[in-house]
Design an enzyme around this catalytic site. Sequence first.
Site, PDB file in Angstrom:
ATOM      1  N   CYS A  74       0.846  -1.195   0.000  1.00 52.76           N
ATOM      2  CA  CYS A  74       0.000   0.000   0.000  1.00 52.76           C
ATOM      3  C   CYS A  74       0.878   1.241   0.000  1.00 52.76           C
ATOM      4  O   CYS A  74       1.944   1.274   0.620  1.00 52.76           O
ATOM      5  CB  CYS A  74      -0.906   0.001   1.221  1.00 52.76           C
ATOM      6  SG  CYS A  74      -2.104   1.355   1.251  1.00 52.76           S
ATOM      7  N   GLU A 137      -7.751  11.353  -5.436  1.00 55.06           N
ATOM      8  CA  GLU A 137      -8.180  12.725  -5.154  1.00 55.06           C
ATOM      9  C   GLU A 137      -7.576  13.714  -6.146  1.00 55.06           C
ATOM     10  O   GLU A 137      -6.366  13.725  -6.384  1.00 55.06           O
ATOM     11  CB  GLU A 137      -7.776  13.102  -3.734  1.00 55.06           C
ATOM     12  CG  GLU A 137      -8.328  14.436  -3.256  1.00 55.06           C
ATOM     13  CD  GLU A 137      -8.163  14.584  -1.757  1.00 55.06           C
ATOM     14  OE1 GLU A 137      -9.081  14.170  -1.025  1.00 55.06           O
ATOM     15  OE2 GLU A 137      -7.120  15.091  -1.317  1.00 55.06           O
ATOM     16  N   HIS A 163      -4.197   6.718  -3.302  1.00 57.80           N
ATOM     17  CA  HIS A 163      -3.841   5.896  -2.140  1.00 57.80           C
ATOM     18  C   HIS A 163      -4.511   4.539  -2.301  1.00 57.80           C
ATOM     19  O   HIS A 163      -5.742   4.427  -2.218  1.00 57.80           O
ATOM     20  CB  HIS A 163      -4.317   6.573  -0.851  1.00 57.80           C
ATOM     21  CG  HIS A 163      -4.020   5.791   0.394  1.00 57.80           C
ATOM     22  ND1 HIS A 163      -4.708   5.958   1.569  1.00 57.80           N
ATOM     23  CD2 HIS A 163      -3.093   4.823   0.647  1.00 57.80           C
ATOM     24  CE1 HIS A 163      -4.227   5.159   2.493  1.00 57.80           C
ATOM     25  NE2 HIS A 163      -3.247   4.441   1.948  1.00 57.80           N
ATOM     26  N   SER A 271      -3.362  18.336   2.082  1.00 58.06           N
ATOM     27  CA  SER A 271      -2.277  17.368   1.993  1.00 58.06           C
ATOM     28  C   SER A 271      -0.993  18.143   1.728  1.00 58.06           C
ATOM     29  O   SER A 271      -1.018  19.347   1.451  1.00 58.06           O
ATOM     30  CB  SER A 271      -2.543  16.366   0.865  1.00 58.06           C
ATOM     31  OG  SER A 271      -3.658  15.555   1.159  1.00 58.06           O
ATOM     32  N   HIS A 289       3.149   8.967   6.354  1.00 60.62           N
ATOM     33  CA  HIS A 289       2.548   8.996   5.014  1.00 60.62           C
ATOM     34  C   HIS A 289       1.249   9.789   4.999  1.00 60.62           C
ATOM     35  O   HIS A 289       0.703  10.077   3.931  1.00 60.62           O
ATOM     36  CB  HIS A 289       2.288   7.580   4.501  1.00 60.62           C
ATOM     37  CG  HIS A 289       1.044   6.943   5.052  1.00 60.62           C
ATOM     38  ND1 HIS A 289       0.997   6.325   6.282  1.00 60.62           N
ATOM     39  CD2 HIS A 289      -0.206   6.836   4.543  1.00 60.62           C
ATOM     40  CE1 HIS A 289      -0.227   5.864   6.495  1.00 60.62           C
ATOM     41  NE2 HIS A 289      -0.980   6.160   5.466  1.00 60.62           N
ATOM     42  N   GLY A 290       0.764  10.146   6.186  1.00 65.23           N
ATOM     43  CA  GLY A 290      -0.490  10.881   6.272  1.00 65.23           C
ATOM     44  C   GLY A 290      -0.694  11.402   7.678  1.00 65.23           C
ATOM     45  O   GLY A 290       0.190  11.302   8.544  1.00 65.23           O
ATOM     46  N   GLY A 292      -2.797  10.301   9.958  1.00 65.47           N
ATOM     47  CA  GLY A 292      -3.029   9.263  10.959  1.00 65.47           C
ATOM     48  C   GLY A 292      -4.389   9.419  11.610  1.00 65.47           C
ATOM     49  O   GLY A 292      -4.879  10.536  11.812  1.00 65.47           O
ATOM     50  N   LYS A 368     -14.030   7.823  -3.694  1.00 64.68           N
ATOM     51  CA  LYS A 368     -13.860   6.687  -2.805  1.00 64.68           C
ATOM     52  C   LYS A 368     -14.684   5.487  -3.255  1.00 64.68           C
ATOM     53  O   LYS A 368     -14.159   4.405  -3.446  1.00 64.68           O
ATOM     54  CB  LYS A 368     -14.219   7.060  -1.365  1.00 64.68           C
ATOM     55  CG  LYS A 368     -13.237   8.065  -0.752  1.00 64.68           C
ATOM     56  CD  LYS A 368     -13.450   8.270   0.716  1.00 64.68           C
ATOM     57  CE  LYS A 368     -13.082   7.071   1.548  1.00 64.68           C
ATOM     58  NZ  LYS A 368     -11.633   6.830   1.560  1.00 64.68           N
TER      59      LYS A 368
END
Length: 396
Positions: A74, A137, A163, A271, A289-290, A292, A368
Amino acid sequence: MTSAVHPAVINRFFSGSAWIEGAALNQLDEMSRLPGVLEIAAFPDLHPGKYGATGVALLSSRLHPLLIGNDIGCGMSLFALDLPLRKLKIDRAAERLRRLETQAIGEAGDLLAEAGLPVDLAPDALGTIGGGNHFCELQAVEDLAEGADAAGLDDQGLYLLVHSGSRALGAAVFSETVAAHSGLAAGLDPGSETGSAWLASHDRCVAWASLNRRLIAARAAAALRADLRLIADIPHNLVRRNDRGFVHYKGAAAVTTGELAPIAGSRASLSHVVVAGAGISRSLGGISHGAGRKYDRATMHGRVGRNRSEREQLLRNSWGGIAICDDRALVVEEAASAYKDAGQVVSDLENEGLIVGLASLRPLVTFKKVVDEAEVEQRRRKPDYRREGGRGHERY
């Protein structure tokens, strides 16, 4: 999972301002005692996971498939589109992106072969996003730092952040590994037949996941009638060998000095694009990576989206952005308030000397999940559907 061995060193790359749950810290301590573990780097997006904390890089002389889990490979991929921001109409773009997963991508077997993968390796799943926190996105630049133009970032451009991972392929590898090894909590000897077999399957999943993200982006670009260019492809759920053993990246982006990486916010927050600094070796080559998760999925159902009006509000953001998600449970579980502040995450990583921020990107259209149109038509023709098999209908 806890072993009686002396705990490994844990390096924490987050400040006191970071939102870190006690359960995640407890899991971090347990992970430090696993057989073969030598060192752990923990990042500001740290949060509890099923088999250990997420948001870590862990160095071990043994392989720990449980820590990597089922979504092997991932990652996040960032692409630039040749579509200028001034020509974008968000509603029209959202309408086109609803058809993302129906766009033709070519013969799956040929695409797999070009990537050096077996032609029968989960071909039907290629170019699909999956569930949970995965997305595609459409973004625009909110702010650029000095040097961002040299990295190919333009405040008049549009970008795609994808993602996703290895889908059912990684899940199958994980299930087979768990079923075959009752003592998996102790890890695998990388020199053994079982360790080598898992590594080989792992490597195929990582390559498949990267191809999958590229094909998702290609589908999105086709829907938007645009061409695209890859900026960064950064996995965050994998194992990499180094001169001391194997670094397990669990929800941690695996980067090298000078490499660009996205750090995702949420569908209603910014982001970020960053570049890994010279000090990245201190964190085992890992960064967040993000943002969280701040609240787990079950908890979110008591916090937001209590009625249709609230759920519809969750599908819009302050920039006029739109989220495409026809699964109402997922709308609630993936609400922006479920996540930490990505800006704080980036700030902590910068203060630790791991990264330099280059840009922030605002979400315009977040894809999504859509309802299967054939299923919708079937329901329309069957007014008694709710009585005949109702629970599937209730999902939407």
